[in-house]
Design an enzyme around this catalytic site. Structure first.
Site, short mmCIF file in Angstrom:
data_model
loop_
_atom_site.label_atom_id
_atom_site.label_comp_id
_atom_site.label_asym_id
_atom_site.label_seq_id
_atom_site.Cartn_x
_atom_site.Cartn_y
_atom_site.Cartn_z
N LYS A 117 0.83 -1.21 0.00
CA LYS A 117 0.00 0.00 0.00
C LYS A 117 0.85 1.25 0.00
CE LYS A 117 -4.48 -1.59 1.57
NZ LYS A 117 -5.59 -1.42 2.50
N LYS A 199 -4.13 -11.28 -7.00
CA LYS A 199 -5.40 -11.66 -6.36
C LYS A 199 -6.51 -10.72 -6.82
CE LYS A 199 -5.51 -8.92 -2.15
NZ LYS A 199 -5.98 -8.78 -0.80
N LYS A 202 -10.57 -5.32 -4.79
CA LYS A 202 -11.51 -4.20 -4.94
C LYS A 202 -10.89 -3.00 -5.61
CE LYS A 202 -13.15 -4.97 -0.31
NZ LYS A 202 -13.08 -4.63 1.08
#
Ligand code: AMP
Ligand code: TRP
Length: 334
Positions: A117, A199, A202
């Site tokens: 992140k 993966k 969202k």
């Protein structure tokens, strides 16, 4: 959740930070359903965690309610399990502060989710992003949790939670139960439809995931466009055929047909057939969820009352642990 009839405690959380997708359903929610009857369960909408990346306030509010409705629509029972918003229970933030004082900079710096992140939000590498796992540890430890069902991406956060609990217990014995992760192998990682080496997430483009609220047409279209490979044979080989293997896993999990049986039935039939079956299985899984979801989203009063009442149930449990922690640490409690 009366003390006398205590079953083991299960806690899990999902962030209301984006569209809930088939990876969340297969990796997390479907396991919640299987486990619900054997545990005293808490399912949290972890809205404080979502703040570690910038959120549009109106969207955050809407997604919080949508996620609560999806939890219930997927079959979880809010009269039994405690389905609630993290920010409605102030004890989470309070315990997180305490646990911050029992967590080392070095171990937080090793978290892969932080590193990822930080790389993707270079303009906003805030302290919350860094201490995210500590808040997660607080979520779990507040309820004396036994089991935490999550996808494989959360394994490292469970390990640090256990380390923090053990470190605290070594100084103040018997305060926290040390939780176990629950990560079933088959469902641990659903991959992106557009980039099957990553993966399903969202935060990726819409075509890479199946949203739980996608229409039948959207589901069919997205599976049809799913990235596969230039061969034609259908076999389960995540290393060399990640796209096809991902479709097979999704289909096998949703239809409950074994991988062996699927592969022998579909071999020689071409990818079109595999995609069509996977789409159909997803549509059938989503149909009853969407019907219930649409009803719930119309009944704002029921949703608000349910979340309010469940937050009170969670607070009562959380306060017991927090009181014990404050007392052990020597915080003066008149
Ligand atoms: P998140 O979307 O990061 O809030 O994750 C909510 C839950 O869904 C966590 O338990 C994750 O481990 C799980 N999850 C998220 N994405 C996937 C995926 N692609 N495959 C399997 N589980 C997932
Ligand atoms: N970090 C988890 C995720 O991104 C969400 C989460 C927050 C969670 N607190 C939790 C999961 C406690 C399990 C238990 O998926």
């Amino acid at each position: 959740m009366s003390e006398s009839a205590r079953k083991p405690v299960l806690f899990s959380g999902i962030q209301p930070s984006g569209t809930i997708h088939l990876g969340n359903y297969i990796g997390a929610m479907s396991n919640f359903l299987l486990l619900e009857k054997d545990f005293d369960c808490l399912f949290s909408i972890v809205d404080l965690h979502a703040l570690t990346v910038r959120q549009d306030p109106a969207a955050l509010r809407r997604r919080t309610l949508e996620l609560a409705a999806l939890y219930i629509a997927s079959g979880l029972n809010p009269d039994n399990s405690i389905i609630y918003c993290q920010s409605h229970v102030p004890q989470h933030a309070e315990l997180a502060w305490i646990l911050n004082c029992f967590t080392y900079m070095g171990e937080l710096g090793r978290m892969t989710q932080f590193k990822d992140k930080a790389a993707s939000h270079k303009d906003n590498i805030n302290a919350g992003l860094f201490t995210y796992p500590v808040l997660m540890a607080a979520d779990i430890l507040l309820y004396q949790t036994d089991v935490v069902p999550v996808g494989a991406d959360q394994k490292q956060h469970l390990e640090i939670t256990r380390d923090i609990a053990e470190r605290f217990n070594a100084i103040h014995p018997g305060v926290f139960r040390v939780p176990e992760p629950y990560i079933p192998k088959e469902t641990a990682k659903v991959m992106s439809l557009m980039d099957p080496e990553r993966k399903m997430s969202k935060s990726d483009p819409e075509d890479s995931y199946i949203a739980l609220t996608d229409s039948e047409d959207e589901v069919r279209r997205k599976f049809r466009r799913a990235v596969t490979d230039s061969e034609a044979d259908i076999r389960f080989d995540p290393e060399n055929k990640p796209g096809v293997s991902n479709l097979l896993s999704i289909l096998s999990t949703l239809s409950k047909e074994s991988m062996d049986s699927l592969v022998s039935r579909l071999s020689g039939q071409g990818y079109g057939k595999l995609k069509e079956e996977a789409a159909q299985a997803a549509i059938e899984t989503l149909r009853p969820i969407q019907a219930r979801y649409n009803e719930l989203m119309k009944d704002k009063e029921y949703m608000a009352n349910t979340l309010r009442h469940n937050a009170e149930r969670a607070q009562a449990l959380a306060q017991r642990t927090l009181r014990k922690v404050y007392k052990k640490l020597g915080l003066y409690q008149p």
